[in-house]
Design a protein around this motif. Structure first.
Motif, PDB file in Angstrom:
ATOM      1  N   PHE A  50       0.683  -1.210  -0.063  1.00 29.65           N
ATOM      2  CA  PHE A  50       0.078   0.054  -0.234  1.00 29.65           C
ATOM      3  C   PHE A  50       0.789   1.034  -0.162  1.00 29.65           C
ATOM      4  N   VAL A  51       2.216   1.259  -0.047  1.00 29.91           N
ATOM      5  CA  VAL A  51       3.086   2.315  -0.015  1.00 29.91           C
ATOM      6  C   VAL A  51       3.766   2.419  -1.489  1.00 29.91           C
ATOM      7  N   CYS A  52       3.832   3.711  -1.850  1.00 28.84           N
ATOM      8  CA  CYS A  52       4.789   4.177  -3.069  1.00 28.84           C
ATOM      9  C   CYS A  52       5.923   4.716  -2.450  1.00 28.84           C
ATOM     10  N   GLU A  53       7.045   4.524  -2.936  1.00 32.89           N
ATOM     11  CA  GLU A  53       8.315   5.014  -2.528  1.00 32.89           C
ATOM     12  C   GLU A  53       8.995   5.924  -3.494  1.00 32.89           C
ATOM     13  N   MET A  54       9.396   7.154  -3.162  1.00 29.99           N
ATOM     14  CA  MET A  54      10.127   7.954  -4.186  1.00 29.99           C
ATOM     15  C   MET A  54      11.418   8.796  -3.442  1.00 29.99           C
ATOM     16  N   ASP A  55      12.479   8.743  -4.348  1.00 33.90           N
ATOM     17  CA  ASP A  55      13.725   9.432  -4.048  1.00 33.90           C
ATOM     18  C   ASP A  55      13.350  10.774  -3.851  1.00 33.90           C
ATOM     19  N   LEU A  56      13.364  11.393  -2.740  1.00 32.24           N
ATOM     20  CA  LEU A  56      12.974  12.840  -2.470  1.00 32.24           C
ATOM     21  C   LEU A  56      13.629  13.784  -3.353  1.00 32.24           C
ATOM     22  N   ASN A  57      14.937  13.248  -4.010  1.00 33.00           N
ATOM     23  CA  ASN A  57      15.672  14.132  -4.916  1.00 33.00           C
ATOM     24  C   ASN A  57      14.947  14.398  -6.280  1.00 33.00           C
ATOM     25  N   LEU A  58      13.994  13.374  -6.585  1.00 32.74           N
ATOM     26  CA  LEU A  58      13.111  13.575  -7.615  1.00 32.74           C
ATOM     27  C   LEU A  58      11.910  14.344  -7.687  1.00 32.74           C
ATOM     28  N   ALA A  59      11.594  14.766  -6.174  1.00 32.04           N
ATOM     29  CA  ALA A  59      10.541  15.410  -6.161  1.00 32.04           C
ATOM     30  C   ALA A  59      10.831  16.753  -5.072  1.00 32.04           C
ATOM     31  N   LYS A  60      11.751  17.553  -5.373  1.00 32.08           N
ATOM     32  CA  LYS A  60      12.301  18.517  -4.388  1.00 32.08           C
ATOM     33  C   LYS A  60      11.118  19.769  -4.094  1.00 32.08           C
ATOM     34  N   ASP A  61      10.454  20.022  -5.402  1.00 32.52           N
ATOM     35  CA  ASP A  61       9.442  21.210  -5.395  1.00 32.52           C
ATOM     36  C   ASP A  61       8.328  20.774  -4.636  1.00 32.52           C
ATOM     37  N   GLN A  62       8.130  19.456  -4.671  1.00 35.94           N
ATOM     38  CA  GLN A  62       6.725  19.054  -3.807  1.00 35.94           C
ATOM     39  C   GLN A  62       7.273  18.902  -2.476  1.00 35.94           C
ATOM     40  N   ALA A  63       8.693  18.572  -2.204  1.00 40.02           N
ATOM     41  CA  ALA A  63       9.014  18.316  -0.618  1.00 40.02           C
ATOM     42  C   ALA A  63       8.788  19.661  -0.142  1.00 40.02           C
ATOM     43  N   ARG A  64       9.144  20.847  -0.770  1.00 42.04           N
ATOM     44  CA  ARG A  64       9.095  21.879  -0.100  1.00 42.04           C
ATOM     45  C   ARG A  64       7.517  22.365  -0.092  1.00 42.04           C
ATOM     46  N   GLU A  65       6.916  22.177  -1.002  1.00 41.84           N
ATOM     47  CA  GLU A  65       5.305  22.198  -0.828  1.00 41.84           C
ATOM     48  C   GLU A  65       4.627  21.594   0.309  1.00 41.84           C
ATOM     49  N   GLU A  67       5.941  20.470   2.859  1.00 38.80           N
ATOM     50  CA  GLU A  67       6.695  20.942   4.090  1.00 38.80           C
ATOM     51  C   GLU A  67       7.493  19.728   4.616  1.00 38.80           C
ATOM     52  N   ILE A  68       8.377  18.901   3.757  1.00 40.00           N
ATOM     53  CA  ILE A  68       8.845  17.786   4.123  1.00 40.00           C
ATOM     54  C   ILE A  68      10.144  18.259   5.027  1.00 40.00           C
ATOM     55  N   GLU A  69      10.334  17.728   6.222  1.00 43.42           N
ATOM     56  CA  GLU A  69      11.533  18.199   6.994  1.00 43.42           C
ATOM     57  C   GLU A  69      12.678  17.489   6.985  1.00 43.42           C
ATOM     58  N   SER A  70      12.635  16.159   6.690  1.00 46.82           N
ATOM     59  CA  SER A  70      13.625  15.247   6.734  1.00 46.82           C
ATOM     60  C   SER A  70      13.108  13.852   6.130  1.00 46.82           C
ATOM     61  N   VAL A  71      14.272  13.101   5.893  1.00 51.10           N
ATOM     62  CA  VAL A  71      14.010  11.863   5.577  1.00 51.10           C
ATOM     63  C   VAL A  71      14.586  10.982   6.590  1.00 51.10           C
ATOM     64  N   PRO A  72      13.974   9.827   6.789  1.00 51.30           N
ATOM     65  CA  PRO A  72      12.820   9.120   5.936  1.00 51.30           C
ATOM     66  C   PRO A  72      11.648   9.544   6.343  1.00 51.30           C
ATOM     67  N   CYS A  73      10.557   9.794   5.556  1.00 51.05           N
ATOM     68  CA  CYS A  73       9.135  10.271   6.021  1.00 51.05           C
ATOM     69  C   CYS A  73       8.233   9.553   5.233  1.00 51.05           C
ATOM     70  N   LEU A  74       7.339   8.996   6.093  1.00 50.25           N
ATOM     71  CA  LEU A  74       6.231   8.321   5.439  1.00 50.25           C
ATOM     72  C   LEU A  74       4.812   9.581   5.578  1.00 50.25           C
ATOM     73  N   VAL A  75       4.145   9.794   4.061  1.00 55.58           N
ATOM     74  CA  VAL A  75       3.090  10.599   4.480  1.00 55.58           C
ATOM     75  C   VAL A  75       1.834   9.879   3.914  1.00 55.58           C
ATOM     76  N   GLU A  76       0.918  10.213   4.537  1.00 56.30           N
ATOM     77  CA  GLU A  76      -0.667   9.653   4.248  1.00 56.30           C
ATOM     78  C   GLU A  76      -1.293  11.047   3.481  1.00 56.30           C
ATOM     79  N   PHE A  77      -1.568  10.676   1.991  1.00 55.16           N
ATOM     80  CA  PHE A  77      -2.634  11.583   1.576  1.00 55.16           C
ATOM     81  C   PHE A  77      -4.016  11.063   1.443  1.00 55.16           C
ATOM     82  N   SER A  78      -4.942  11.866   1.417  1.00 52.94           N
ATOM     83  CA  SER A  78      -6.105  11.308   1.451  1.00 52.94           C
ATOM     84  C   SER A  78      -7.029  12.569   0.487  1.00 52.94           C
ATOM     85  N   HIS A  79      -7.321  12.004  -0.423  1.00 52.66           N
ATOM     86  CA  HIS A  79      -7.950  13.028  -1.657  1.00 52.66           C
ATOM     87  C   HIS A  79      -7.104  13.958  -2.070  1.00 52.66           C
ATOM     88  N   GLY A  80      -5.768  13.992  -1.999  1.00 48.27           N
ATOM     89  CA  GLY A  80      -4.707  14.628  -2.394  1.00 48.27           C
ATOM     90  C   GLY A  80      -4.286  15.778  -1.467  1.00 48.27           C
TER      91      GLY A  80
END
Length: 110
Positions: A50-65, A67-80
């Motif tokens: 149930f988990v998708c994984e992505m290298d944070l280096n490939l999503a730097k703009d989204q990381a700022r948006e 507000e990802i503070e550090s890695v590792p980070c597991l984020v739950e999204f619901s309806h975006g």
């Protein structure tokens, strides 16, 4: 875990899936490897990937948006929208409790 190698694919999944768990990591991060192993164990117990994984280096703009503070980070999204984030991967139990509030469908029950 399902690896996602494109920022566009990840954004599309976040926007279209009702609930999506995203594990953000850095390739040379030892703590990220430990966190990955904890998530994999939880997926085995839940009997579903149930988990998708992505290298944070490939999503730097989204990381700022997001507000990802550090890695590792597991984020739950619901309806975006971000529902919660986990940074402290203390044990398999910590990860299990973090995701346990969300009902996941087992393989074969879909």
């Amino acid at each position: 875990m399902k690896r996602v190698n494109s920022r566009e694919i990840l954004i599309n999944k976040i926007e279209t899936d009702a609930t999506l768990w995203v594990f953000l990591y850095a390739p040379m991060c030892g703590t990220c490897e430990i966190a990955r192993s904890f998530i994999t164990m939880v997926e085995k117990v839940k009997e579903i990937e149930f988990v998708c994984e992505m290298d944070l280096n490939l999503a730097k703009d989204q990381a700022r948006e997001w507000e990802i503070e550090s890695v590792p980070c597991l984020v739950e999204f619901s309806h975006g929208e971000i529902q919660q984030k986990l940074y402290a991967f203390e044990s398999v139990s910590t990860v299990f409790e973090f995701i346990n509030h969300q009902k996941l469908v087992k393989k074969g029950d879909q």
